[in-house]
Design a protein around this motif. Structure first.
Motif, mmCIF file in Angstrom:
data_model
loop_
_atom_site.group_PDB
_atom_site.id
_atom_site.type_symbol
_atom_site.label_atom_id
_atom_site.label_comp_id
_atom_site.label_asym_id
_atom_site.label_seq_id
_atom_site.Cartn_x
_atom_site.Cartn_y
_atom_site.Cartn_z
ATOM 1 N N GLU A 44 -1.862 -7.747 -11.697
ATOM 2 C CA GLU A 44 -3.292 -8.027 -11.505
ATOM 3 C C GLU A 44 -3.564 -8.496 -10.080
ATOM 4 O O GLU A 44 -4.527 -8.058 -9.446
ATOM 5 N N PHE A 45 -2.723 -9.390 -9.564
ATOM 6 C CA PHE A 45 -2.894 -9.900 -8.206
ATOM 7 C C PHE A 45 -2.744 -8.768 -7.191
ATOM 8 O O PHE A 45 -3.528 -8.661 -6.242
ATOM 9 N N LEU A 46 -1.750 -7.921 -7.383
ATOM 10 C CA LEU A 46 -1.497 -6.833 -6.433
ATOM 11 C C LEU A 46 -2.583 -5.766 -6.459
ATOM 12 O O LEU A 46 -2.740 -5.026 -5.491
ATOM 13 N N ALA A 47 -3.325 -5.696 -7.538
ATOM 14 C CA ALA A 47 -4.408 -4.717 -7.620
ATOM 15 C C ALA A 47 -5.474 -4.974 -6.558
ATOM 16 O O ALA A 47 -6.155 -4.045 -6.119
ATOM 17 N N SER A 48 -5.590 -6.217 -6.104
ATOM 18 C CA SER A 48 -6.597 -6.532 -5.093
ATOM 19 C C SER A 48 -6.022 -7.189 -3.841
ATOM 20 O O SER A 48 -6.770 -7.620 -2.971
ATOM 21 N N ASN A 49 -4.699 -7.278 -3.742
ATOM 22 C CA ASN A 49 -4.059 -7.903 -2.585
ATOM 23 C C ASN A 49 -2.834 -7.104 -2.172
ATOM 24 O O ASN A 49 -1.951 -6.864 -2.982
ATOM 25 N N LYS A 50 -2.795 -6.709 -0.915
ATOM 26 C CA LYS A 50 -1.612 -6.026 -0.378
ATOM 27 C C LYS A 50 -0.600 -7.081 0.041
ATOM 28 O O LYS A 50 -0.941 -8.057 0.704
ATOM 29 N N MET A 51 0.636 -6.865 -0.363
ATOM 30 C CA MET A 51 1.699 -7.824 -0.036
ATOM 31 C C MET A 51 2.794 -7.117 0.740
ATOM 32 O O MET A 51 3.183 -6.007 0.404
ATOM 33 N N GLU A 52 3.286 -7.801 1.746
ATOM 34 C CA GLU A 52 4.440 -7.293 2.477
ATOM 35 C C GLU A 52 5.729 -7.679 1.767
ATOM 36 O O GLU A 52 6.701 -6.934 1.761
ATOM 37 N N ASN A 74 4.077 2.441 -11.171
ATOM 38 C CA ASN A 74 3.278 3.384 -11.958
ATOM 39 C C ASN A 74 1.779 3.173 -11.773
ATOM 40 O O ASN A 74 1.006 4.131 -11.788
ATOM 41 N N LEU A 75 1.370 1.918 -11.617
ATOM 42 C CA LEU A 75 -0.044 1.603 -11.398
ATOM 43 C C LEU A 75 -0.468 1.850 -9.949
ATOM 44 O O LEU A 75 -1.655 1.844 -9.634
ATOM 45 N N GLY A 76 0.498 2.013 -9.071
ATOM 46 C CA GLY A 76 0.203 2.231 -7.657
ATOM 47 C C GLY A 76 -0.202 0.965 -6.918
ATOM 48 O O GLY A 76 -0.803 1.044 -5.847
ATOM 49 N N VAL A 77 0.131 -0.212 -7.470
ATOM 50 C CA VAL A 77 -0.267 -1.462 -6.820
ATOM 51 C C VAL A 77 0.848 -2.064 -5.973
ATOM 52 O O VAL A 77 0.605 -3.004 -5.227
ATOM 53 N N LEU A 78 2.049 -1.527 -6.058
ATOM 54 C CA LEU A 78 3.164 -2.076 -5.290
ATOM 55 C C LEU A 78 3.064 -1.710 -3.817
ATOM 56 O O LEU A 78 3.441 -2.487 -2.947
ATOM 57 N N GLY A 79 2.528 -0.532 -3.537
ATOM 58 C CA GLY A 79 2.358 -0.101 -2.154
ATOM 59 C C GLY A 79 3.669 -0.130 -1.400
ATOM 60 O O GLY A 79 4.710 0.288 -1.900
#
Length: 132
Positions: A44-52, A74-79
Protein backbone atom coordinates in the motif's frame (compact mmCIF):
# COMPACT_ATOMS: atom_id res chain seq x y z
CA UNK A 1 28.78 6.12 1.63
CA UNK A 2 25.54 6.77 -0.23
CA UNK A 3 22.83 8.61 1.68
CA UNK A 4 19.12 7.99 1.11
CA UNK A 5 16.34 10.53 1.61
CA UNK A 6 13.82 7.89 2.67
CA UNK A 7 14.16 4.22 3.55
CA UNK A 8 11.28 1.81 4.07
CA UNK A 9 11.53 -0.69 6.94
CA UNK A 10 9.16 -3.65 6.65
CA UNK A 11 9.13 -5.62 9.89
CA UNK A 12 6.50 -6.76 12.39
CA UNK A 13 9.03 -6.53 15.25
CA UNK A 14 8.84 -3.00 16.69
CA UNK A 15 12.11 -3.38 18.63
CA UNK A 16 14.00 -4.40 15.49
CA UNK A 17 12.42 -1.51 13.61
CA UNK A 18 13.42 0.95 16.33
CA UNK A 19 17.03 -0.32 16.31
CA UNK A 20 17.24 -0.21 12.51
CA UNK A 21 15.92 3.36 12.41
CA UNK A 22 18.42 4.39 15.10
CA UNK A 23 21.44 2.93 13.29
CA UNK A 24 20.43 4.14 9.83
CA UNK A 25 19.88 7.68 11.01
CA UNK A 26 22.85 7.77 13.44
CA UNK A 27 25.40 6.78 10.79
CA UNK A 28 23.85 9.31 8.42
CA UNK A 29 22.72 6.71 5.91
CA UNK A 30 19.13 7.92 5.92
CA UNK A 31 17.52 11.33 6.30
CA UNK A 32 14.23 9.68 7.10
CA UNK A 33 12.81 6.21 7.64
CA UNK A 34 9.27 5.00 7.32
CA UNK A 35 8.20 1.70 8.82
CA UNK A 36 5.28 -0.63 8.26
CA UNK A 37 4.50 -3.84 10.16
CA UNK A 38 3.98 -6.14 7.19
CA UNK A 39 3.99 -6.88 3.48
CA UNK A 40 0.41 -5.77 2.81
CA UNK A 41 1.08 -2.36 4.34
CA UNK A 42 4.33 -2.11 2.40
CA UNK A 43 2.52 -2.72 -0.89
CA UNK A 44 0.00 0.00 0.00
CA UNK A 45 2.81 2.42 0.90
CA UNK A 46 4.72 1.67 -2.31
CA UNK A 47 1.63 2.29 -4.40
CA UNK A 48 2.07 6.01 -3.72
CA UNK A 49 5.76 6.27 -2.76
CA UNK A 50 8.84 5.42 -4.80
CA UNK A 51 11.58 3.87 -2.71
CA UNK A 52 15.22 3.42 -3.52
CA UNK A 53 15.85 1.07 -0.61
CA UNK A 54 13.78 -1.31 1.51
CA UNK A 55 14.91 -3.23 4.58
CA UNK A 56 12.72 -6.33 4.67
CA UNK A 57 12.10 -8.97 7.31
CA UNK A 58 11.17 -12.36 5.86
CA UNK A 59 9.40 -13.93 8.84
CA UNK A 60 6.17 -11.97 9.12
CA UNK A 61 2.55 -13.10 9.50
CA UNK A 62 -0.01 -12.85 6.67
CA UNK A 63 2.50 -11.97 3.91
CA UNK A 64 6.11 -12.98 4.51
CA UNK A 65 9.02 -11.15 2.93
CA UNK A 66 9.32 -13.43 -0.10
CA UNK A 67 5.57 -13.23 -0.74
CA UNK A 68 5.80 -9.45 -0.42
CA UNK A 69 8.47 -9.26 -3.12
CA UNK A 70 6.37 -11.36 -5.50
CA UNK A 71 3.19 -9.41 -4.80
CA UNK A 72 4.91 -6.01 -5.10
CA UNK A 73 6.44 -7.06 -8.44
CA UNK A 74 3.10 -8.34 -9.72
CA UNK A 75 1.35 -5.12 -8.68
CA UNK A 76 4.11 -3.06 -10.30
CA UNK A 77 4.75 -1.07 -7.10
CA UNK A 78 8.30 -2.29 -6.45
CA UNK A 79 9.75 -0.30 -9.33
CA UNK A 80 13.53 0.02 -9.13
CA UNK A 81 13.59 -0.47 -5.35
CA UNK A 82 16.53 -2.41 -3.96
CA UNK A 83 16.00 -4.69 -0.97
CA UNK A 84 18.17 -5.67 1.93
CA UNK A 85 16.78 -8.61 3.86
CA UNK A 86 16.97 -8.07 7.61
CA UNK A 87 16.04 -11.34 9.29
CA UNK A 88 16.66 -13.46 12.35
CA UNK A 89 16.86 -16.49 10.05
CA UNK A 90 20.30 -17.92 9.39
CA UNK A 91 18.93 -20.83 7.36
CA UNK A 92 20.81 -21.46 4.14
CA UNK A 93 17.49 -21.97 2.33
CA UNK A 94 16.36 -18.45 3.30
CA UNK A 95 19.66 -16.86 2.31
CA UNK A 96 19.65 -18.73 -1.02
CA UNK A 97 16.02 -17.86 -1.72
CA UNK A 98 16.65 -14.19 -0.92
CA UNK A 99 19.62 -14.09 -3.29
CA UNK A 100 17.46 -15.54 -6.08
CA UNK A 101 15.60 -12.22 -6.31
CA UNK A 102 17.44 -9.67 -8.45
CA UNK A 103 16.11 -6.86 -6.23
CA UNK A 104 17.87 -8.22 -3.14
CA UNK A 105 21.25 -6.54 -2.65
CA UNK A 106 22.15 -8.13 0.66
CA UNK A 107 21.17 -10.24 3.64
CA UNK A 108 21.74 -9.11 7.22
CA UNK A 109 21.10 -11.36 10.21
CA UNK A 110 19.51 -9.52 13.14
CA UNK A 111 20.41 -7.71 15.24
CA UNK A 112 21.33 -4.85 12.98
CA UNK A 113 24.66 -3.25 13.78
CA UNK A 114 26.54 -0.36 12.25
CA UNK A 115 29.26 -2.65 10.88
CA UNK A 116 26.70 -4.87 9.12
CA UNK A 117 25.04 -1.87 7.49
CA UNK A 118 28.38 -0.52 6.27
CA UNK A 119 29.34 -3.84 4.66
CA UNK A 120 26.07 -4.15 2.74
CA UNK A 121 25.97 -0.46 1.85
CA UNK A 122 29.35 -0.71 0.20
CA UNK A 123 27.49 -2.53 -2.58
CA UNK A 124 25.64 0.70 -3.38
CA UNK A 125 28.89 2.65 -3.57
CA UNK A 126 30.44 -0.05 -5.79
CA UNK A 127 27.36 -0.06 -8.04
CA UNK A 128 27.52 3.72 -8.46
CA UNK A 129 31.19 3.58 -9.43
CA UNK A 130 30.49 0.88 -12.00
CA UNK A 131 27.60 2.84 -13.50
CA UNK A 132 29.68 6.00 -14.09
Amino acid sequence: MKKFDLILLVDDDSISTYMARFFLEEIGFSNNTHDVPGGEEACEFLASNKMELIFLDINMPILNGFEFIEKAKNLGVLGDSKIIVLSSSQLKEDVDKASSFEEVMGYIVKPLRKEKIEIVMKKFDDTEVMDD
